[in-house]
Design a protein around this motif. Sequence first.
Motif, short mmCIF file in Angstrom:
data_model
loop_
_atom_site.label_atom_id
_atom_site.label_comp_id
_atom_site.label_asym_id
_atom_site.label_seq_id
_atom_site.Cartn_x
_atom_site.Cartn_y
_atom_site.Cartn_z
N SER A 80 20.68 16.55 5.70
CA SER A 80 19.79 16.10 6.78
C SER A 80 19.34 17.32 7.56
O SER A 80 19.88 18.43 7.37
CB SER A 80 20.54 15.15 7.71
OG SER A 80 21.59 15.85 8.37
N GLY A 81 18.40 17.12 8.48
CA GLY A 81 18.00 18.21 9.37
C GLY A 81 19.18 18.65 10.22
O GLY A 81 19.38 19.85 10.46
N VAL A 82 19.99 17.70 10.66
CA VAL A 82 21.16 18.04 11.48
C VAL A 82 22.18 18.82 10.65
O VAL A 82 22.82 19.75 11.15
CB VAL A 82 21.76 16.76 12.12
CG1 VAL A 82 23.13 17.01 12.70
CG2 VAL A 82 20.81 16.25 13.22
N MET A 85 21.05 22.35 10.67
CA MET A 85 21.41 23.02 11.94
C MET A 85 22.90 23.41 11.91
O MET A 85 23.27 24.51 12.32
CB MET A 85 21.20 22.08 13.13
CG MET A 85 19.76 21.71 13.35
SD MET A 85 19.68 20.48 14.67
CE MET A 85 18.00 19.94 14.44
N TYR A 105 14.77 18.79 20.52
CA TYR A 105 15.11 17.46 20.01
C TYR A 105 16.47 17.02 20.55
O TYR A 105 17.42 17.81 20.60
CB TYR A 105 15.10 17.53 18.48
CG TYR A 105 15.64 16.32 17.76
CD1 TYR A 105 15.17 15.04 18.04
CD2 TYR A 105 16.62 16.46 16.78
CE1 TYR A 105 15.67 13.94 17.37
CE2 TYR A 105 17.12 15.36 16.10
CZ TYR A 105 16.64 14.11 16.41
OH TYR A 105 17.14 13.02 15.74
N ASN A 152 9.46 18.28 20.27
CA ASN A 152 9.68 16.83 20.21
C ASN A 152 10.17 16.37 21.59
O ASN A 152 11.23 16.82 22.02
CB ASN A 152 10.75 16.56 19.13
CG ASN A 152 11.08 15.10 18.97
OD1 ASN A 152 10.52 14.24 19.62
ND2 ASN A 152 12.02 14.81 18.07
N ASP A 177 12.32 25.45 14.35
CA ASP A 177 12.39 24.12 13.74
C ASP A 177 10.94 23.70 13.48
O ASP A 177 10.19 23.42 14.41
CB ASP A 177 13.10 23.16 14.71
CG ASP A 177 13.27 21.77 14.13
OD1 ASP A 177 12.45 21.38 13.29
OD2 ASP A 177 14.21 21.07 14.54
N SER A 199 13.56 19.25 9.03
CA SER A 199 14.11 17.95 8.68
C SER A 199 13.15 17.45 7.61
O SER A 199 12.03 17.02 7.92
CB SER A 199 14.12 16.99 9.88
OG SER A 199 14.31 15.68 9.40
N THR A 201 13.29 14.93 6.02
CA THR A 201 13.16 13.48 6.21
C THR A 201 11.74 13.11 6.64
O THR A 201 11.27 12.01 6.36
CB THR A 201 14.11 13.05 7.37
OG1 THR A 201 15.38 13.67 7.20
CG2 THR A 201 14.26 11.56 7.45
N LYS A 202 11.08 14.04 7.33
CA LYS A 202 9.80 13.74 7.99
C LYS A 202 8.62 14.04 7.06
O LYS A 202 8.49 13.41 6.04
CB LYS A 202 9.74 14.50 9.32
CG LYS A 202 11.02 14.38 10.17
CD LYS A 202 11.28 12.94 10.58
CE LYS A 202 12.36 12.72 11.59
NZ LYS A 202 13.72 13.05 11.27
C1 LIG Z 1 12.39 18.28 15.50
C2 LIG Z 1 13.51 17.67 14.72
N1 LIG Z 1 14.42 18.48 14.16
C3 LIG Z 1 15.47 17.99 13.47
C4 LIG Z 1 15.66 16.64 13.32
C5 LIG Z 1 16.89 16.13 12.62
O1 LIG Z 1 16.63 15.76 11.34
P1 LIG Z 1 17.48 14.63 10.54
O2 LIG Z 1 17.22 13.34 11.24
O3 LIG Z 1 16.92 14.73 9.17
O4 LIG Z 1 18.90 15.03 10.63
C6 LIG Z 1 14.72 15.76 13.86
C7 LIG Z 1 14.87 14.31 13.69
O5 LIG Z 1 14.13 13.52 14.25
C8 LIG Z 1 13.63 16.29 14.61
O6 LIG Z 1 12.72 15.50 15.18
#
Ligand SMILES: Cc1ncc(COP(=O)(O)O)c(C=O)c1O
Length: 389
Positions: A80-82, A85, A105, A152, A177, A199, A201-202
């Motif tokens: 994941s994005g997290v 990180m 975020y 964000n 990011d 991320s 995911t987006k």
């Molecule tokens: C700017 C930004 N960075 C990182 C993330 C985290 O990504 P993930 O939800 O894939 O862990 C998000 C999630 O909304 C985000 O908006």
Amino acid sequence: MPDSSSPSPDQGFATRAIHAGHDFVGDTGAVSPPVWLTSTFEYGNPGGFDYTRSGNPNFRLLESALAAVESAQHATVFASGVSAMTAVVSGMKSGDVVVAEKNIYGCTYRLFDQVFGKFGVSIVYLDFNDPASMGQIAGHNPALVWMESPTNPNLKIIDIAVVAEAAHAVGAPLLVDNTFASSYLQRPLELGADLSLLSTTKYTNGHSDAVGGAVCVNDAAWHDKMIFAQKSLGLQPSPMGCWLTLRGLKTEAVRMERHCANALRFAEFLEDEGSAKVVLYPFLPSHPQYELAKRQMRGGSGIVTADFGLSLEQTHRFLESLRWFPKAESLGGIESLCCHPATMTHAPVPREQREEMGITDSLVRFSVGLEEVEDLIADVRDALGRVGG
Ligand SMILES: Cc1ncc(COP(=O)(O)O)c(C=O)c1O
């Protein structure tokens, strides 16, 4: 695995996104890769794979495509994005300081506040658009400088080259990011950043069917640290998730063009119709960093943030009565979504800090999808009519 079909860096974004890393073709001629659903690999294989926590062909295909589109030497993919990180910060030690732009975020804030803080890594927030802040970075002797652009959910645009220069002057790497911009619209490494975090995911995946993250770098030592974190912390994605994300990446260029066109038209409607008190979109001439956005990004991306001046209760009613914008976490998919940052994405941030970031109870965030934009506009008009906005 021969890699003769890989595009070179001077080929266009869409060509790189579609053709990078076609090493799977082998003796089958397949134009789409398989999913390597295997937890382990026989010892001594030519690809050097041993166990999927420390690598899998689907990771490698996505990593080579991401590196190609981010103009990076290396990319490492995560769950994941997290997770991405977590991988970056796992290389830091107690006593290290991160200096970050204060618009960040909510889950990044929470990760530093409630997790990394316990291990002695602290974070200091500055307003990177305040010219004085660039001089203040040095005073904190940071091990890393961290920012988003656009942020964000306020879509603040930060000058990546200026922050990179200030960070490098004190020997600190800059992480950007790049999630809100997407690789198609902005390439942080070309602007001086050292790490570009996504991320996936987006916008990278774009279809809201897989969660993932990535870190793109030029430096081999950072790449080694990311690979180490992927396997040693168990931050690896799934082969199927990588397959879906790679499929999504192949259409990123056309999707982003349409996201940008729809979002600009949608933002213009909100501004012209006068129903919103504030409309934020980087490519609207009224945006405070419009000129910088035009210089730094190829398009304004697909997020529009607005404040209709409604009460908290009316704001929720408005969002819940939209037909084509389900109220949901996340963004960047083909379908439009809406979000109430104060109670959703930024709920982990204490109210005082949230308000300091400009995240009020009446602020709403639209992820403008690929539907017919006039249908989206009609939907907002109808929903506002229902709440008397
Ligand atoms: C700017 C930004 N960075 C990182 C993330 C985290 O990504 P993930 O939800 O894939 O862990 C998000 C999630 O909304 C985000 O908006």
